[in-house]
Design an enzyme around this catalytic site. Structure first.
Site, PDB file in Angstrom:
ATOM      1  N   HIS A 174     -52.737  72.185  27.775  1.00 18.60           N
ATOM      2  CA  HIS A 174     -53.696  71.258  27.159  1.00 18.60           C
ATOM      3  C   HIS A 174     -53.063  69.877  26.982  1.00 18.60           C
ATOM      4  CE1 HIS A 174     -56.741  69.602  24.523  1.00 18.60           C
ATOM      5  NE2 HIS A 174     -55.828  69.384  23.587  1.00 18.60           N
ATOM      6  N   LYS A 216     -62.724  64.494  14.010  1.00 20.58           N
ATOM      7  CA  LYS A 216     -62.382  65.903  13.870  1.00 20.58           C
ATOM      8  C   LYS A 216     -62.836  66.511  12.547  1.00 20.58           C
ATOM      9  CE  LYS A 216     -59.291  66.208  17.405  1.00 20.58           C
ATOM     10  NZ  LYS A 216     -59.192  67.291  18.380  1.00 20.58           N
ATOM     11  N   ASP A 258     -62.531  73.839  16.916  1.00 19.34           N
ATOM     12  CA  ASP A 258     -62.254  72.553  16.287  1.00 19.34           C
ATOM     13  C   ASP A 258     -63.076  71.473  16.987  1.00 19.34           C
ATOM     14  OD1 ASP A 258     -61.059  70.682  14.659  1.00 19.34           O
ATOM     15  OD2 ASP A 258     -59.346  70.411  15.982  1.00 19.34           O
ATOM     16  N   TYR A 264     -50.840  71.185  18.115  1.00 20.56           N
ATOM     17  CA  TYR A 264     -51.162  70.667  19.457  1.00 20.56           C
ATOM     18  C   TYR A 264     -50.174  71.364  20.387  1.00 20.56           C
ATOM     19  CZ  TYR A 264     -52.204  66.767  22.770  1.00 20.56           C
ATOM     20  OH  TYR A 264     -52.595  65.987  23.823  1.00 20.56           O
ATOM     21  N   GLU A 321     -59.533  77.368  19.864  1.00 25.10           N
ATOM     22  CA  GLU A 321     -58.284  77.545  19.116  1.00 25.10           C
ATOM     23  C   GLU A 321     -58.317  78.871  18.355  1.00 25.10           C
ATOM     24  OE1 GLU A 321     -56.910  74.227  16.818  1.00 25.10           O
ATOM     25  OE2 GLU A 321     -57.982  72.743  18.019  1.00 25.10           O
ATOM     26  N   ARG A 337     -53.138  59.002  29.742  1.00 25.14           N
ATOM     27  CA  ARG A 337     -51.950  58.163  29.903  1.00 25.14           C
ATOM     28  C   ARG A 337     -51.479  58.194  31.346  1.00 25.14           C
ATOM     29  NH1 ARG A 337     -50.868  60.375  24.971  1.00 25.14           N
ATOM     30  NH2 ARG A 337     -49.668  61.985  26.014  1.00 25.14           N
ATOM     31  N   TYR A 356     -58.106  56.636  16.968  1.00 26.17           N
ATOM     32  CA  TYR A 356     -56.908  57.449  16.750  1.00 26.17           C
ATOM     33  C   TYR A 356     -55.581  56.685  16.717  1.00 26.17           C
ATOM     34  CZ  TYR A 356     -54.905  57.785  21.494  1.00 26.17           C
ATOM     35  OH  TYR A 356     -54.283  57.538  22.681  1.00 26.17           O
TER      36      TYR A 356
HETATM   37 CA    CA Z   1     -57.663  70.624  17.569  1.00 23.72          CA
END
Ligand code: CA
Length: 418
Positions: free
Chosen positions: A136, A256, A236, A131, A204, A145, A247
């Site tokens: 991103h 995923k 992905d 990540y 990705e 958030r 999550y």
């Molecule tokens: Ca990913």
């Protein structure tokens, strides 16, 4: 290094191909006569390395080129795989090469890429997804958030990642069905079950482990490149509505693991070396085991296209690998700092690669800002997320001083839920 003019003319190779003589990637192909052979690429052609080795040019047991996956070839180690790559370059550039002198060999070695089927390049034992794009992570943190504290406190201190699912990584051209699962829309009290309504892409890349380690061993940033065989493009696919509900607290699971798509050609780290570039400055300073010397980011141009059923390609994003905050070397050092062992063929994905400009966002979630700013397509329709029968294509290439090294394409079409 230039392609031999006779070969260039004979094969009709254009200068702007992803598969220049500077590239020489590795992959696995099949056609009506060949179940699976290791191959390389030049221009629009594949180079069948099993057939080429009938001339004994590499001094290898050619059985290694008949395997279903590249793993055994990669396991020979970089001293040998690099020599094979250099030998192919030499054969393609020399004017007295067997490829020019031996007409029969020439015809058995070169096949048009569009006449063969490219297969999954490696057997992936373990798959890890990082990540590591700051733009991103900031976008997602801002959306879900707090814009003031978009990055979690750990983000600039370690390359955040999770262990993904290797079984559903498929090669470009493999279509799949929209996943079903639990979702909990904000306006209802209890979760519902059904096809995901918010099916997203993630732009990705992934690197492939080229050398195994034992449990207890750690790879340093300094020797990490010895363990990175090469890279592929990686989509992905992500079901955002399933993800939002599932999550917490352990991270992504069914959102995923239903499908990820990779490009079939593994571009070696050696082919990418000329395109190293500076990355973001890492501030605050990282812990000593994550420090690294030299220039370790890569200038890889990345484009994403969406094609509706019976429609045209729409470019929806242009990003670049150089926007990664954490380098592959740091990711691998972090991954193994606790003694976690890695194996040849393991795949480690970058995480969605977004740039600072809105045109550089690497997911639909960011491009449409959670669906609030739909993308207008050239057929007049709009997209918030991916529709059934949409085809997503990722392309990637490096270009410097007229030298081009590319990955080709990573393509898949989303089929309706079963
Ligand atoms: Ca990913």
């Amino acid at each position: 290094m230039n392609l031999n003019p006779t070969l260039k003319t004979k094969l009709n190779i254009s200068d702007d191909s992803d598969f220049s003589i500077h590239n020489i990637p590795f992959g696995i192909y099949s056609d009506s006569n060949v179940k699976h052979h290791v191959c390389s690429a030049i221009g629009e052609y594949i180079i069948d390395l099993f057939e080429l080795e009938s001339a004994d040019v590499f001094d290898l047991n050619r059985e290694v080129f008949t395997k279903e996956f590249l793993n055994e070839f990669i396991e020979l180690g970089k001293p040998i795989t690099n020599k094979v790559r250099a030998k192919i370059q030499e054969l393609l550039s020399a004017d007295n090469s067997v490829l020019i002198k031996d007409e029969k060999l020439f015809h058995s070695v070169f096949k048009k890429q569009n006449a063969v089927k490219m297969l999954m390049p490696v057997k992936v034992g373990d798959y890890t997804d990082f990540y590591s794009s700051i733009d991103h992570a900031t976008n997602i943190g801002t959306m879900i958030r707090d814009p003031k504290n978009a990055l979690m406190p750990n983000w600039k201190h370690l390359p955040v990642g999770y262990h993904g699912r290797a079984s559903s990584i498929t090669v470009s051209g493999t279509n799949f069905h929209r996943p079903k699962g639990q979702q909990k829309p904000a306006d209802v009290e209890l979760p519902v079950y059904g096809p995901s309504k918010l099916l997203d892409i993630e732009l990705e890349t992934a690197f492939i482990i080229g050398k195994s380690t034992q449990m207890g061993e750690s790879i340093t940033t300094e020797n990490a490149d010895d363990y990175i065989f090469g890279m592929v493009l990686f989509n992905d696919w992500s079901a955002r509505d399933i993800q939002t509900w599932e999550y917490i607290p352990l991270g992504p699971f069914l959102a995923k693991n239903f499908a990820s798509t990779v490009s079939p050609w593994v571009v070696t780290l050696e082919a990418l070396e000329p395109f190293r570039t500076e990355g973001y400055v890492q501030e605050p300073k990282v812990l000593p085991y994550l420090e690294y010397k030299g220039i370790k980011n890569l200038d890889i141009k990345l484009d994403v296209f969406l094609k509706p059923q019976n429609g045209q390609d729409n470019k929806i994003c242009s990003s670049n690998y150089k926007y990664m905050y954490w380098t592959m070397e740091q990711q691998l050092a972090h991954h193994t700092v606790n003694g976690c062992n890695v194996n040849v063929g393991d795949m480690m994905a970058s995480g969605t690669i977004s740039g600072p400009d809105p045109s550089e966002f690497g997911s639909m979630m960011e491009l449409t800002w959670r669906g609030t700013k739909p993308i207008k397509l050239n057929d007049g329709t709009e997209r918030k997320f991916v529709n059934d029968f949409d085809t997503i294509t990722i392309k990637g290439y490096c270009l410097k001083d007229n030298i081009r090294v590319g990955f080709g394409e990573c393509v898949a079409t989303l089929l309706p839920a079963k």
